[in-house]
Motif scaffolding. Sequence first.
Motif, PDB file in Angstrom:
ATOM      1  N   ASN A 115       0.828  -1.208   0.000  1.00 44.30           N
ATOM      2  CA  ASN A 115       0.000   0.000   0.000  1.00 44.30           C
ATOM      3  C   ASN A 115       0.863   1.258   0.000  1.00 44.30           C
ATOM      4  O   ASN A 115       0.541   2.235  -0.685  1.00 44.30           O
ATOM      5  N   LYS A 116       1.964   1.269   0.743  1.00 46.38           N
ATOM      6  CA  LYS A 116       2.870   2.419   0.735  1.00 46.38           C
ATOM      7  C   LYS A 116       3.470   2.622  -0.652  1.00 46.38           C
ATOM      8  O   LYS A 116       3.577   3.744  -1.140  1.00 46.38           O
TER       9      LYS A 116
ATOM     10  N   ARG B 104       2.154   1.698  -3.508  1.00 46.35           N
ATOM     11  CA  ARG B 104       1.084   2.175  -4.382  1.00 46.35           C
ATOM     12  C   ARG B 104       0.894   3.680  -4.242  1.00 46.35           C
ATOM     13  O   ARG B 104       0.780   4.405  -5.231  1.00 46.35           O
ATOM     14  N   ILE B 105       0.908   4.180  -3.012  1.00 45.12           N
ATOM     15  CA  ILE B 105       0.745   5.613  -2.758  1.00 45.12           C
ATOM     16  C   ILE B 105       1.907   6.399  -3.362  1.00 45.12           C
ATOM     17  O   ILE B 105       1.708   7.440  -4.003  1.00 45.12           O
TER      18      ILE B 105
ATOM     19  N   ILE C 264       3.783   5.545  -5.913  1.00 48.08           N
ATOM     20  CA  ILE C 264       3.659   5.509  -7.371  1.00 48.08           C
ATOM     21  C   ILE C 264       2.597   6.502  -7.829  1.00 48.08           C
ATOM     22  O   ILE C 264       2.804   7.253  -8.797  1.00 48.08           O
ATOM     23  N   GLU C 265       1.466   6.539  -7.150  1.00 46.53           N
ATOM     24  CA  GLU C 265       0.404   7.474  -7.525  1.00 46.53           C
ATOM     25  C   GLU C 265       0.873   8.926  -7.397  1.00 46.53           C
ATOM     26  O   GLU C 265       0.575   9.753  -8.268  1.00 46.53           O
ATOM     27  N   LYS C 266       1.606   9.243  -6.343  1.00 51.23           N
ATOM     28  CA  LYS C 266       2.122  10.592  -6.175  1.00 51.23           C
ATOM     29  C   LYS C 266       3.091  10.969  -7.295  1.00 51.23           C
ATOM     30  O   LYS C 266       3.054  12.071  -7.833  1.00 51.23           O
TER      31      LYS C 266
ATOM     32  N   LEU D   9       3.184   9.733 -10.324  1.00 49.23           N
ATOM     33  CA  LEU D   9       2.482   9.834 -11.600  1.00 49.23           C
ATOM     34  C   LEU D   9       1.618  11.084 -11.700  1.00 49.23           C
ATOM     35  O   LEU D   9       1.404  11.600 -12.800  1.00 49.23           O
ATOM     36  N   THR D  10       1.150  11.592 -10.584  1.00 45.95           N
ATOM     37  CA  THR D  10       0.260  12.760 -10.629  1.00 45.95           C
ATOM     38  C   THR D  10       0.994  14.070 -10.328  1.00 45.95           C
ATOM     39  O   THR D  10       0.378  15.131 -10.413  1.00 45.95           O
TER      40      THR D  10
END
Length: 54
Positions: free
Chosen positions: A41-42, A44-45, A47-49, A51-52
Amino acid sequence: MPEVPMTVSIRRVPNKPDLFEFTFSTPVLRSQFRLPRALMNKLRILIEKALTAK
């Protein structure tokens, strides 16, 4: 810099629902990591940060 062909796969470890296996493969190297759900989960967070981010 030339691109190196790479494959990435993610799967759940059989009989262990809170453990995930990552495999990164290139023509000359293969790495495997087993990560618990909390670390997944860490990741994933993060990676999302990335990418955005602008």
